[in-house]
Design an enzyme around this catalytic site. Structure first.
Site, mmCIF file in Angstrom:
data_model
loop_
_atom_site.group_PDB
_atom_site.id
_atom_site.type_symbol
_atom_site.label_atom_id
_atom_site.label_comp_id
_atom_site.label_asym_id
_atom_site.label_seq_id
_atom_site.Cartn_x
_atom_site.Cartn_y
_atom_site.Cartn_z
ATOM 1 N N LYS A 141 95.432 69.633 8.531
ATOM 2 C CA LYS A 141 95.671 69.098 7.192
ATOM 3 C C LYS A 141 97.109 69.362 6.752
ATOM 4 C CE LYS A 141 94.645 71.239 3.384
ATOM 5 N NZ LYS A 141 93.955 71.913 2.261
ATOM 6 N N ASP A 159 91.734 66.710 2.650
ATOM 7 C CA ASP A 159 91.479 67.868 1.796
ATOM 8 C C ASP A 159 90.114 67.708 1.130
ATOM 9 O OD1 ASP A 159 91.820 66.007 -0.226
ATOM 10 O OD2 ASP A 159 93.360 67.151 -1.300
#
Length: 273
Positions: A141, A159
């Protein structure tokens, strides 16, 4: 034996009955409409270079981008380079990072990644996924945030907001970030991935909240198979809007000009007000 290819639409949570082609069309239309709602969507972390973005993204775990933005000016003023942060007294870094929460662990991460950058990459943030994920505290991420926004290399940032919304929209029924990334990436051209991430995350922060989404004020309600999970009364829903959609400051102290020109309000520095 012939392998059976699963239809992504049928593996989505709460099957929509769509064909794969229909799912692709709905997903892309949703992104186009979100692009009209958030034409100025951007990373909500303040940064001036790849190193600052990398550190800020690591610090953003389990806190808001706003709190990170209020904290990093002091950090980068004192430690502007990876070499500076790698050589820093951990106790002094911890004191600066205290407002971000989990400040001891985050101090270890940012000083550790700074040391790795200084020793292994000549003090420069690498522009490859396989190098970034080797740094302390950096996962896929974080790596895609840096690649997409500091290097212009497309990536999907999965996320908590992104996970919640793509499941509400029945784009995928996957629950693991890497599987969500793969499933959603298959619905869009690669060139769209970074902007798609911004659009989805912005919508999740402003309108499609975790506990009480503002369904009655949602501009993409006709495309949402989960409409009705939240407040549907338009007046009540408008009261749930956050950031510029609700007339409140955004998360950046130094947002892009396009955001300010559209009526966005900069966030206040730490301790203001």
């Amino acid at each position: 034996m012939k392998s059976i290819k699963k239809d992504p639409a049928k593996t989505a949570a709460g099957t929509t009955g769509e064909s794969h082609t229909a799912l692709v069309r709905r997903a892309r239309r949703t992104n186009r409409e979100l692009a009209e709602v958030y034409p100025y969507a951007h990373p909500e972390l303040d940064f001036e270079n790849p190193f600052q973005l990398l550190v800020a993204t690591v610090l953003s775990a389990q806190t808001t981008d706003l709190r990170v933005n209020q904290t990093t000016p002091a950090l980068f003023a004192k430690y502007p380079t990876p070499e500076d942060l790698a050589a820093a007294d951990p106790a002094e870094v911890e004191e600066i990072l205290r407002p971000c929460g989990f400040f001891r662990a985050k101090t270890r991460s940012v000083t550790g990644l700074s040391k790795a950058l200084a020793e292994d990459f000549g003090g420069e943030v690498p522009g490859r996924l396989e190098d970034l994920v080797k740094l302390p505290g950096v996962g896929r991420k974080t790596a895609f945030v840096v690649l997409g926004n500091a290097f212009g290399r497309p990536g999907i940032t999965v996320d908590t907001h992104f996970q919640r919304l793509v499941r509400r929209w029945k784009w995928t029924g996957q629950t693991e970030p890497e599987k969500i990334e793969a499933a959603v990436g298959e619905l869009f051209p690669k060139k769209d991935w970074t902007d798609l991430s911004h659009h989805v995350i912005w919508h999740g922060r402003r309108i499609c909240h975790a506990r009480k989404p503002a369904c009655g004020a949602c501009p993409i309600a006709p495309l949402c198979p989960s409409y009705g999970e939240g407040e549907t009364d338009p007046d009540k829903a408008r009261k749930l809007l956050k950031y510029e959609k609700g007339g409140f400051p955004g998360q950046r102290l130094n947002p892009p000009r396009s955001y300010l020109d559209a009526g966005g309000i900069p966030a206040p520095p730490l301790g203001a007000g």
